[in-house]
Design a protein around this motif. Structure first.
Motif, PDB file in Angstrom:
ATOM      1  N   GLU A 162     -17.448 -53.453   2.394  1.00  0.00           N
ATOM      2  CA  GLU A 162     -18.591 -52.806   3.035  1.00  0.00           C
ATOM      3  C   GLU A 162     -18.056 -51.724   3.968  1.00  0.00           C
ATOM      4  N   PRO A 163     -17.928 -50.482   3.467  1.00  0.00           N
ATOM      5  CA  PRO A 163     -17.267 -49.418   4.233  1.00  0.00           C
ATOM      6  C   PRO A 163     -17.850 -49.149   5.615  1.00  0.00           C
ATOM      7  N   LYS A 185     -23.982 -52.442   0.713  1.00  0.00           N
ATOM      8  CA  LYS A 185     -23.723 -52.742  -0.697  1.00  0.00           C
ATOM      9  C   LYS A 185     -24.206 -54.139  -1.082  1.00  0.00           C
ATOM     10  N   GLY A 186     -23.959 -55.112  -0.224  1.00  0.00           N
ATOM     11  CA  GLY A 186     -24.345 -56.492  -0.510  1.00  0.00           C
ATOM     12  C   GLY A 186     -24.973 -57.126   0.718  1.00  0.00           C
ATOM     13  N   ASN A 187     -25.121 -58.433   0.678  1.00  0.00           N
ATOM     14  CA  ASN A 187     -25.688 -59.160   1.820  1.00  0.00           C
ATOM     15  C   ASN A 187     -24.673 -59.232   2.963  1.00  0.00           C
ATOM     16  N   ILE A 188     -25.115 -58.929   4.169  1.00  0.00           N
ATOM     17  CA  ILE A 188     -24.289 -59.056   5.367  1.00  0.00           C
ATOM     18  C   ILE A 188     -25.026 -59.979   6.335  1.00  0.00           C
ATOM     19  N   TYR A 189     -24.384 -61.077   6.691  1.00  0.00           N
ATOM     20  CA  TYR A 189     -25.019 -62.117   7.505  1.00  0.00           C
ATOM     21  C   TYR A 189     -24.213 -62.366   8.788  1.00  0.00           C
ATOM     22  N   PRO A 190     -24.854 -62.851   9.827  1.00  0.00           N
ATOM     23  CA  PRO A 190     -24.139 -63.205  11.059  1.00  0.00           C
ATOM     24  C   PRO A 190     -23.527 -64.596  10.968  1.00  0.00           C
ATOM     25  N   VAL A 191     -22.610 -64.879  11.859  1.00  0.00           N
ATOM     26  CA  VAL A 191     -22.114 -66.250  12.024  1.00  0.00           C
ATOM     27  C   VAL A 191     -23.169 -67.020  12.815  1.00  0.00           C
ATOM     28  N   PRO A 192     -23.680 -68.119  12.294  1.00  0.00           N
ATOM     29  CA  PRO A 192     -24.734 -68.844  13.009  1.00  0.00           C
ATOM     30  C   PRO A 192     -24.263 -69.322  14.381  1.00  0.00           C
ATOM     31  N   THR A 252     -30.152 -57.352   3.715  1.00  0.00           N
ATOM     32  CA  THR A 252     -30.399 -57.924   2.400  1.00  0.00           C
ATOM     33  C   THR A 252     -30.847 -56.848   1.420  1.00  0.00           C
ATOM     34  N   PRO A 253     -30.025 -56.505   0.429  1.00  0.00           N
ATOM     35  CA  PRO A 253     -30.491 -55.605  -0.628  1.00  0.00           C
ATOM     36  C   PRO A 253     -31.505 -56.315  -1.514  1.00  0.00           C
ATOM     37  N   MET A 276     -33.977 -56.374  -5.265  1.00  0.00           N
ATOM     38  CA  MET A 276     -33.896 -56.011  -6.672  1.00  0.00           C
ATOM     39  C   MET A 276     -34.552 -54.658  -6.962  1.00  0.00           C
ATOM     40  N   ASN A 277     -35.508 -54.241  -6.148  1.00  0.00           N
ATOM     41  CA  ASN A 277     -36.169 -52.954  -6.370  1.00  0.00           C
ATOM     42  C   ASN A 277     -35.411 -51.787  -5.746  1.00  0.00           C
ATOM     43  N   GLY A 278     -34.228 -52.063  -5.185  1.00  0.00           N
ATOM     44  CA  GLY A 278     -33.408 -51.013  -4.599  1.00  0.00           C
ATOM     45  C   GLY A 278     -33.571 -50.838  -3.108  1.00  0.00           C
ATOM     46  N   SER A 279     -34.566 -51.455  -2.514  1.00  0.00           N
ATOM     47  CA  SER A 279     -34.746 -51.354  -1.072  1.00  0.00           C
ATOM     48  C   SER A 279     -33.760 -52.268  -0.343  1.00  0.00           C
TER      49      SER A 279
END
Length: 448
Positions: free
Chosen positions: A161-162, A282-289, A301-302, A304-307
């Motif tokens: 994830e650049p 690019k993909g899902n980025i989540y925090p440390v709980p 959260t990406p 399926m419709n591109g949003s």
């Protein structure tokens, strides 16, 4: 009752509601009679109906849904993530069902040609104190048999994830995205093609024993249970399985069960990344709980419709199906705020709750949290997006019931009813696996 256990509930509320219907004219339009009626046309109800019909083709089955469309609420208002089973307590039903559910889901998507993306997820530590929790999470995920997990450093984070900044991350390559409403409708199609019946606009108002029964008895009749609707229609059946989501406690109470654990609705408001800024993710980025707080926190959260969805926050909804800030229902509101469980939760997390409310109103406050992971993000890059409502089960002491809860009952109707009381996230990911255990228990309880 322990979370995730198959339990029973008291019979103190059975009363006249479950006694024989009184003699005299009953102004109900009878739809038909079935072996099994599944109440709830969301993803859990449809997966359970599909599994039961698949195992027992000769059973006559019907799904009863109160809305005009299937998968209208939680199943159609969620982030669309396919979870891999990292967060959950090792050995818990939630962990087992998530891992198996993800495996079954990917196979199902391939078989049915349902579009999905296995885009992965990074759980990113942005502060030194989060690294120890991240490593604990890594060990938990391995114990749960979540596939392909590895810890990566800041350099590898930027390779994946650049625009993301972090000290360390947990890479989960098996996490993906899908349109869970499309999946739900596919389950419904399977069920219908096997001969199952689906009835929409059937809002359940009561469960009763049939008027031909002797008072207090359900034995000796082919279809001993009557399910009544708000439109004065009725279905007769041998057995009932309820998968009511936001109304699971109220459905359980209608058949004589305790309402605990109580469902309290929490709304999550998302922001949406403007199209010209989609390159940031690019993909899902989540925090440390953070174990100090009751909910996960904001993530990227990406779709399926591109949003790309950003968030959500977590605030009390003033209506069980209240997707907008000003949606209000007096009964739902009173039900929630008068419940001792919510009062105790609110007292423990007052500052957290006020912060979440503020972030829901002030976009820049939400963006500030998101900037911890993507520093280049600005308030000009986002706009308000959709909302979802989570059916959170709470016990009377204010503890989140974080695992699946299945319930039955006691008294004359007990052997004819099975309630899915709590199916929290990741219920969509786990849906096919939940369907299996619901069918297992139905077979055992109903002697199918």
């Amino acid at each position: 009752m322990a979370a995730g256990a198959w339990g029973t509930c008291g019979s103190s509320l059975l009363g006249g509601r479950l006694n024989a219907l009184r003699a005299g004219p009953v102004l109900l339009r009878r739809l038909s009679s079935y072996d099994v009626a599944i109440v709830g046309g969301g993803i859990v109800g449809l997966a359970s109906a599909r599994e039961l019909k698949q195992r027992h083709p000769k059973l006559t089955c019907i799904v009863l849904e109160k809305e005009k469309e299937l998968a209208f609420h939680q199943s159609g208002h969620n982030s669309g993530v396919i979870h891999s089973g990292i967060y959950y307590t090792p050995g818990s039903l939630k962990a087992k069902l998530c891992v198996r559910g993800a495996e079954l889901s990917y196979a199902y998507f391939e078989k049915k040609g349902i579009p999905y993306k296995r885009c992965g997820k990074l759980i990113v530590a942005v502060e030194q104190e989060e690294i120890a929790r991240l490593k604990t999470l890594f060990e938990r995920g391995k114990q749960n048999n979540a596939p392909g997990l590895r810890l990566i450093d800041s350099k590898e984070i930027q390779e994946r994830e650049p625009y993301c900044r972090g000290l360390m991350a947990l890479d989960s390559p098996n996490t993906g995205i899908v349109d869970w409403r499309e999946v739900s409708l596919s389950y419904a199609k399977d069920f219908s093609e096997m001969g199952g019946k689906i009835e929409t606009q059937f809002e359940v108002t009561d469960f009763q024993t049939n008027k031909e029964s002797a008072e207090g008895h359900t034995g000796g009749l082919k279809y001993p249970i009557t399910i009544k609707s708000a439109k004065k229609t009725a279905v007769h059946c041998k057995y009932v399985v309820t998968c009511g989501g936001l109304y699971s406690d109220r459905l359980s109470q209608k058949s004589g069960c305790s309402r605990e654990p109580r469902i309290v609705p929490f709304r999550g408001d998302y922001l949406v990344l403007k199209p010209e800024k989609h390159y940031l993710i690019k993909g899902n980025i989540y925090p440390v709980p953070n174990p100090k707080f009751p909910f996960l926190g904001v993530h990227f959260t990406p779709r399926m419709n591109g949003s790309v969805w950003l968030g959500p926050n977590a605030v009390l909804a003033f209506k069980r199906e209240g997707y907008n800030l000003y949606d209000f229902d007096l009964r739902d509101f009173t039900d929630a705020v008068c419940y001792s469980g919510l009062q105790k939760l609110a007292l423990r997390h007052m500052a957290f709750g006020l912060t979440e409310m503020y972030r829901g109103i002030v976009i820049s406050a939400q963006v500030k949290q998101l900037q911890r992971y993507i520093p280049e993000l600005t308030a000009k890059d986002v706009m308000r997006g959709p909302s979802g409502v989570r059916a959170q089960a709470l016990d009377r002491d204010g503890n989140l019931v974080d695992d699946f809860v299945f319930d039955g009952g006691s008294g004359p109707i007990a052997s004819h009813v099975l309630h899915v009381r709590n199916a929290p996230s990741p219920a969509a990911t786990s849906s096919l696996a939940i369907g299996e255990i619901v069918a297992d228990e139905a077979e055992k309880r109903f002697k199918l």
